[in-house]
Design an enzyme around this catalytic site. Structure first.
Site, PDB file in Angstrom:
ATOM      1  N   HIS A 162      55.167  95.522   8.183  1.00  4.00           N
ATOM      2  CA  HIS A 162      56.326  95.930   9.247  1.00  4.00           C
ATOM      3  C   HIS A 162      56.720  94.575   9.790  1.00  4.00           C
ATOM      4  O   HIS A 162      56.110  93.775  10.457  1.00  4.00           O
ATOM      5  CB  HIS A 162      55.884  96.745  10.362  1.00  4.00           C
ATOM      6  CG  HIS A 162      56.916  97.263  11.169  1.00  4.00           C
ATOM      7  ND1 HIS A 162      57.518  98.531  11.021  1.00  4.00           N
ATOM      8  CD2 HIS A 162      57.223  96.872  12.159  1.00  4.00           C
ATOM      9  CE1 HIS A 162      58.426  98.575  12.126  1.00  4.00           C
ATOM     10  NE2 HIS A 162      58.193  97.546  12.852  1.00  4.00           N
ATOM     11  N   CYS A 163      58.322  94.244   9.586  1.00  2.00           N
ATOM     12  CA  CYS A 163      58.883  93.058  10.233  1.00  2.00           C
ATOM     13  C   CYS A 163      59.369  93.483  11.479  1.00  2.00           C
ATOM     14  O   CYS A 163      60.325  94.014  11.540  1.00  2.00           O
ATOM     15  CB  CYS A 163      59.725  92.754   9.231  1.00  2.00           C
ATOM     16  SG  CYS A 163      60.611  91.271   9.667  1.00  2.00           S
TER      17      CYS A 163
END
Length: 335
Positions: free
Chosen positions: A152-153
């Site tokens: 997850h960025c």
């Protein structure tokens, strides 16, 4: 109840702060390069035209890939991986993992599922109430199971997975090219400003900060891009690099590595003319992947252009193998 809903909405707004920072930095870099540097400092019309053309090509490709990575929602497993109402009721009635594992194992025989927990049980998401496909993980931020989840960025406020991994790689590539172009073209002027040959304070600040910020991002992006190129060549996700996937017969860090060419083809597709562009061209459905022991048949299928058909056959054979081993494990568990 109302208070918790408001807090969740505020949290969602906070998640967009890093994205807003990135957009503001990019907008400022565009202004600093086009106006103070090109229009004010450059005297040669030819040099100005060449620099602006190269810059806008990089800027368009960077913005396109950034938007596609940001706006493409992560893919979730299909309905067939979710438990039916009867199966869910039967599952909830059982107590303890030892009793629940055979139930999930029986259901998973109908699916193409090879990976297991470290203890050998079927990977099941209690939040989404589904059997996790291979390489699928639950994201606590997005509150959903993501196919071939990489990470997850927070800078994109999005999960990087099967649906947008190609866009993410192109985003890293064009971001690095964007920074390198700025450094290569602005550095001579930066040196002149540093030596005090140009005295416009406003222009000087823009150019100095533009060069320093671009150099800082270029170093970070270079390490990140080469890391993901290595992951791509070995067909691993960031999560699989951190935690080795388990199978019926134990852990296997190279299980999904079917050769560099086939690995590239899985993410970028067989049509090489689409590779440089952030349009979806990845192979498969994100729920089943060829395994290393199927490497020969899959590599041959990619060379012959029949990847999808051969992939289905190889996955079916692998499922039969897992089912046979699963029956053995079920007998062992239940005694």
């Amino acid at each position: 109840m109302l208070l918790s809903a408001c807090l969740r909405r505020c949290a969602r707004l906070l998640y967009w702060i890093p994205v807003t920072i990135v957009i503001m930095v990019v907008m400022w870099s565009y202004y600093a390069y086009v106006v103070p540097f090109c229009w004010i400092l450059l005297s040669s019309s030819t040099q100005k035209g060449v620099f602006l053309c190269l810059f806008h090509v990089c800027f368009v490709m960077f913005s396109w890939s950034f938007w596609k990575t940001l706006s493409t929602p992560p893919s979730s497993p299909s309905v067939e991986f979710q438990l039916s109402s009867s199966d869910s009721l039967l599952y909830e009635q059982e107590r303890g993992d030892m009793e629940k594992s055979p139930i999930l194992l029986e259901i998973s025989k109908k699916l193409s599922v090879h990976t297991r927990k470290a203890a050998g049980a079927i990977r099941f998401c209690h939040h989404c109430q589904l059997i996790k496909p291979d390489r699928c993980h639950h994201c606590s931020v997005c509150q959903m199971c993501v196919l071939k989840m990489d990470h997850h960025c927070p800078w994109l406020n999005n999960c990087i997975g099967f649906s947008n991994y190609k866009f993410f790689l192109l985003f890293l590539l064009y971001s690095l090219l964007y920074c390198l172009l700025i450094i290569a073209t602005v550095t001579p002027t930066f040196i002149q400003l540093w030596l005090g040959k140009l005295f416009d304070s406003c222009v000087k600040l823009h150019v100095l900060f533009l060069t320093l910020v671009s150099a800082m991002f270029a170093v970070t992006l270079c390490f990140l891009l080469f890391f993901h190129i290595w992951l791509l060549a070995s067909n691993k996700t960031t999560l699989e690099w951190l935690s080795v996937p388990f199978f019926v017969d134990g852990p296997a860090s190279e299980a999904f590595d079917v050769g560099v060419r086939a690995n590239l083809s899985q993410v970028f597709g067989r049509n090489k003319s689409l590779w440089p562009f952030p349009v979806f061209s990845s192979q498969g459905d994100g729920q089943s992947f060829p395994l290393r022991w199927q490497m020969s048949s899959y590599s041959l299928s990619v060379m012959n252009g029949n990847g999808h058909r051969a992939m289905e056959g190889s996955v079916e054979r692998a499922s039969q193998r897992v089912s046979q081993l699963g029956d053995f494990r079920k007998i062992w568990i239940t005694g």
